[in-house]
Structure formats: C-alpha cells, structure tokens
Design an enzyme around this catalytic site. Structure first.
Site, PDB file in Angstrom:
ATOM      1  N   SER A  42       0.829  -1.209   0.000  1.00 28.59           N
ATOM      2  CA  SER A  42       0.000   0.000   0.000  1.00 28.59           C
ATOM      3  C   SER A  42       0.858   1.252   0.000  1.00 28.59           C
ATOM      4  O   SER A  42       2.054   1.224   0.309  1.00 28.59           O
ATOM      5  CB  SER A  42      -0.948   0.029   1.204  1.00 28.59           C
ATOM      6  OG  SER A  42      -0.358   0.691   2.303  1.00 28.59           O
ATOM      7  N   THR A  43       0.219   2.363  -0.341  1.00 27.03           N
ATOM      8  CA  THR A  43       0.908   3.655  -0.359  1.00 27.03           C
ATOM      9  C   THR A  43       1.328   4.088   1.036  1.00 27.03           C
ATOM     10  O   THR A  43       2.198   4.956   1.192  1.00 27.03           O
ATOM     11  CB  THR A  43      -0.016   4.719  -0.991  1.00 27.03           C
ATOM     12  OG1 THR A  43       0.752   5.890  -1.298  1.00 27.03           O
ATOM     13  CG2 THR A  43      -1.163   5.090  -0.067  1.00 27.03           C
ATOM     14  N   LYS A  44       0.733   3.501   2.060  1.00 24.84           N
ATOM     15  CA  LYS A  44       1.030   3.902   3.433  1.00 24.84           C
ATOM     16  C   LYS A  44       2.457   3.557   3.857  1.00 24.84           C
ATOM     17  O   LYS A  44       2.961   4.114   4.844  1.00 24.84           O
ATOM     18  CB  LYS A  44       0.033   3.251   4.396  1.00 24.84           C
ATOM     19  CG  LYS A  44      -1.424   3.626   4.152  1.00 24.84           C
ATOM     20  CD  LYS A  44      -1.692   5.086   4.449  1.00 24.84           C
ATOM     21  CE  LYS A  44      -3.183   5.392   4.401  1.00 24.84           C
ATOM     22  NZ  LYS A  44      -3.478   6.785   4.740  1.00 24.84           N
ATOM     23  N   ASP A  45       3.125   2.664   3.126  1.00 15.69           N
ATOM     24  CA  ASP A  45       4.515   2.350   3.455  1.00 15.69           C
ATOM     25  C   ASP A  45       5.383   3.605   3.419  1.00 15.69           C
ATOM     26  O   ASP A  45       6.309   3.757   4.219  1.00 15.69           O
ATOM     27  CB  ASP A  45       5.081   1.335   2.454  1.00 15.69           C
ATOM     28  CG  ASP A  45       4.471  -0.045   2.597  1.00 15.69           C
ATOM     29  OD1 ASP A  45       3.626  -0.227   3.494  1.00 15.69           O
ATOM     30  OD2 ASP A  45       4.831  -0.926   1.809  1.00 15.69           O
ATOM     31  N   ALA A  48       4.658   5.796   6.516  1.00 13.31           N
ATOM     32  CA  ALA A  48       5.001   5.077   7.741  1.00 13.31           C
ATOM     33  C   ALA A  48       6.497   5.189   8.021  1.00 13.31           C
ATOM     34  O   ALA A  48       6.923   5.494   9.144  1.00 13.31           O
ATOM     35  CB  ALA A  48       4.583   3.617   7.627  1.00 13.31           C
TER      36      ALA A  48
END
Length: 452
Positions: A42-45, A48
C-alpha cells in the site's frame, strides 16, 4: 550485485499503469499510480517510514520503544515492516468494520491488534482515536504516531509520490485524483504538483457518511453528514490536520455500492487486484468525466491490494447480503434459488401448537405451512398465534388443525414476481413455489422486498 539492503529500501518508485477498458468512454488518458508494488502492498509504506524516521531524528521514538497507532490496516502494515527492521514493538488499534484479513495480516507481522467499535463518536473513550491515545499514555517508552495530524505523513508524499508522478508523466499530468482519508497523500502530492504547474487540478474522492465534500464546499462541519459506511480507507468524521483543503479543487462522493462493484470490476476487467478504495477512486474518475478533455493526462492513485478484501468485496455472498450484486430476479425460481438445498419447514395437522412455536424459534421464521397425508391443507403464522394467545393462554396444547388458516397459494417456478406480489394480502403472508423435483420452497413478503 544489485540488491536492497533491507525491505525498506524497496519502498517507492511504483509504476504508472494505463487503465484501458473501464475508462474507454473518457476523452483523456487515465494512468493509475499503482501503490501495491510497495513491500507492504500500500501507499502507506511511504509515510510510515517517513514518520518513524522523523520521530527517531527528534527523539520522540527511542530505541526499543513501542509504536502505537490507530489504523484502518495499511498504515499499521507499513509501520510494522519498519518496526521489524528497526527493532520496535507495535500496538495497533483498528475499527471493527475493517476486514478480517487486515487484522490477521497485522498479527502475522508481529503486531498486537486492539479492535474498537466503529459506530461511536471520535471523542468516545471506546473510539479507536481515544483508545490509541490512552494506550500511548499508559505504555512506557511508547510513541503515538497520529497519522491524521502528523506532518510527516504529507511530507512523505511531497518528497516521493509527487515527484515520481511528475517525472513518470514527463510533466504532462493535468489531473490528480485520489481517495481522501488522513489527507496525507492528496495534500503532499497536490502541493508538489501544483508547485510544478499551478494549473494541475487535484480532486478528492469522498464517501457518503464522511464530512469532507461539504466542508470543502461550504466551510461547514455538518455532523448530520456523519453516519456509518462500509467503504474502507477513505472518508472521515473528523478534519485531520493533514487535509490541506486549499490544495484541493473539488471532491466527488462515491457510494459504498459503487465502490464495491468497481473494486470487482478493476480485477475482472483490468486485471488489477486492488482494495476497496481503488473502486471508489476509479468510480470517482468516471464521475468527473465532464472535467476532462482529449489532451488531459489523469493520474489516479490506487492505495492497496485486493488480498485484504477477499472476505468482503471479492466475496459474492458478502456482496449479495448488502445488495451490491444486482442479480436479475424476475421469477419465483430466482427468489428461492439460494434456499433450494434447504428442506421446507412444515408442521402436521395433529401436532401441537407448541411444536410450531418451537420450529419458529429454531429456524427464526414467522410462518409455517401445515400438511397432512394429502398435501398442504393449511398454514399458521406468528400473527395468528399472538391473537389466539390473547384469547386463550392454553393455546400451545391445542392441535394445529384447530388454529390453522387456509393454506398458502402454490405457484410454479416460472411465475413472475409481479404475479406473486398480488397474492399477498391481509390474510396471506406467504406463497409456496413448486420445483421440478416435487419439493416446495416458501416466499415471504420479506423475500419480495429484498429482491426489490
């Protein structure tokens, strides 16, 4: 040799992939920023890792510490991967509307998962916002990430996602469309792109039950717009500090149903196995058709992977239960096809009323056909029993034949729904359908309403 020193070095530089079939009626070129190629899918990596590194740099996150965050799943995955490499523990608070797959994945990478109710106010002590804050206060050597208000969230996309899109389109991007949750992606990417070309339009995709669209258009935070919704990863009942409304040209809202349907369509039509918010995003692009011309290059960002929604948007039974699969229902056979394998619950004329009551409770039904050796000779329903009980408290010891009313009408499997509907009246609450194998199934008013 060419290799990454650890999994974190593989974050970013995701491809742009053209969407072909679903966007064939649009005049423009539509490219997807395919963020599932990140190691946590996901783009959240991106954000994060950035949030952790910034917290390390200024001392908020100390060696051996515990990372605590409220997440819909994807941010937790990105944080967990970084925590594994860097030696931190993780506690993630997640709402109960998120898919089981997301919870299982977080546990699989060593995180502790705390599940909270969805349908509560953000300030409620049970909400995942409140629980996250409380746990951070109670846990020694912990750091509460707070992705909603953490500026490193938007900074990550300003530093990586935005420049990648600009470079990959050779500066020809004209529109950026993305689902909005914490606001980091739209604000970070939007800021970078507009610095390169102020004429680029930035559109947010919102969901019904969220406050973003109306707040952007009117400046009013309308609590009446807040209600539970199914779509995951976008929409909010708060205004995160990461949402920079000045960078956003407009919002379009997508229904839960459309989001789910288009999530399936991306997989079946484009070969793109993506998450729920991707369905919202591509439907949002289609809804914005009037804003595009033949010379435009539209980039839509797809957040996460379909593996996290196998039990939901990719499960036809789950979709059907929520009315998201539009089965063509025109005949009696269509109405009972999902119950054909189940035996019809009946009662004999000589049985006692208490037996009928037991069956109603056991099978959670409201009416039962009555039969004898010749076939169906009557029927009994809960309204009859209630009315008779008021008159006679000993009704449960009476035989069924003494309290039954006339039998339910029997129709063939090809009978049209319109014809079946006309058989329901004040004195009749069900219809029996005779199938080819000689068995019968029951159709109730509820079945008709569900089909509508």
């Amino acid at each position: 040799m060419k290799y990454a020193k650890n999994i974190l070095e593989t974050i970013g530089n995701t491809p742009l992939v053209k969407i072909n079939t679903l966007t064939k009626d649009l005049p423009c070129l539509v490219l997807s920023k395919y963020e599932t190629f990140n190691p946590g899918n996901s783009t959240k990596d991106r954000m994060a890792l950035k949030m952790i590194e910034d917290a390390e740099a200024d001392g908020r996150l100390k060696p051996g510490g515990t990372i605590i965050e409220g997440t819909s799943g994807n941010t937790g995955m990105g944080l967990a991967l970084a925590a594994i490499v860097k030696g931190y523990k993780c506690v993630f608070v997640i709402s109960d509307k998120q898919s089981k797959e997301k919870m299982d994945i977080l546990r699989a990478v060593g995180a502790k998962v705390v599940v909270c109710p969805t349908n509560v106010e953000p300030t409620d002590p049970r909400s995942y916002y409140s629980v996250s804050k409380r746990l951070s206060e109670e846990t020694p050597n912990s750091w509460y990430v707070n992705q909603y208000d953490n500026p490193s969230n938007a900074a990550a996309h300003y530093e990586s996602t935005g420049p990648e899109i600009w470079e990959q389109t050779n500066g020809k991007v004209t529109h950026f469309v993305v689902g909005v949750g914490t606001g980091g992606t739209i604000s970070g990417v939007g800021k970078y792109l507009k610095e390169q070309n102020p004429n680029i339009k930035v559109w947010g995709v919102d969901t019904y039950g969220s406050v973003f669209k109306k707040y952007h258009e009117t400046g009013e935070f309308d609590e009446n717009e807040i209600y539970p919704y199914i779509t995951e990863g976008i929409g909010e009942d708060i205004l995160p500090e990461n949402v920079d409304f000045s960078l956003i040209d407009g919002f379009t809202k997508v229904t839960d149903k459309d989001a789910a349907i288009y999530t399936q369509k991306l997989a079946k039509v484009e070969g793109m196995f993506l998450g729920n918010s991707a369905g919202s995003a591509i439907k949002g692009v289609l809804q914005l058709k009037e804003h595009f011309t033949k010379d435009d290059v539209v980039v839509v960002l797809f957040h996460d992977h379909g593996s996290r929604y196998v039990g939901k948007m990719f499960n036809d039974e789950w979709m059907r239960e929520r009315g998201f699969i539009e089965d063509k229902i025109t005949t009696a056979e269509d109405l009972v096809k999902n119950t054909e394998a189940q035996d019809l619950v009946t009662v004999k004329t000589e049985e006692l009323v208490s037996h009928a009551i037991e069956r109603m409770k056991k099978y959670k039904i409201s009416q039962i056909p009555v039969e004898d050796s010749t076939g169906f000779v009557g029927a009994i329903d809960e309204a009859d029993l209630l009315r008779m009980y008021i008159e006679n408290k000993d009704i449960s010891d009476l035989p069924i034949k003494d309290v039954m009313h006339k039998p339910f009408p029997v129709v063939g499997k090809s009978t049209a729904i319109e014809a079946i509907s006309k058989l329901f009246n004040r004195d009749n609450n069900a219809v029996l359908v005779k199938l080819d194998n000689g068995t019968h199934q029951i159709i109730t008013k509820y079945d008709i309403i569900s089909a509508l």
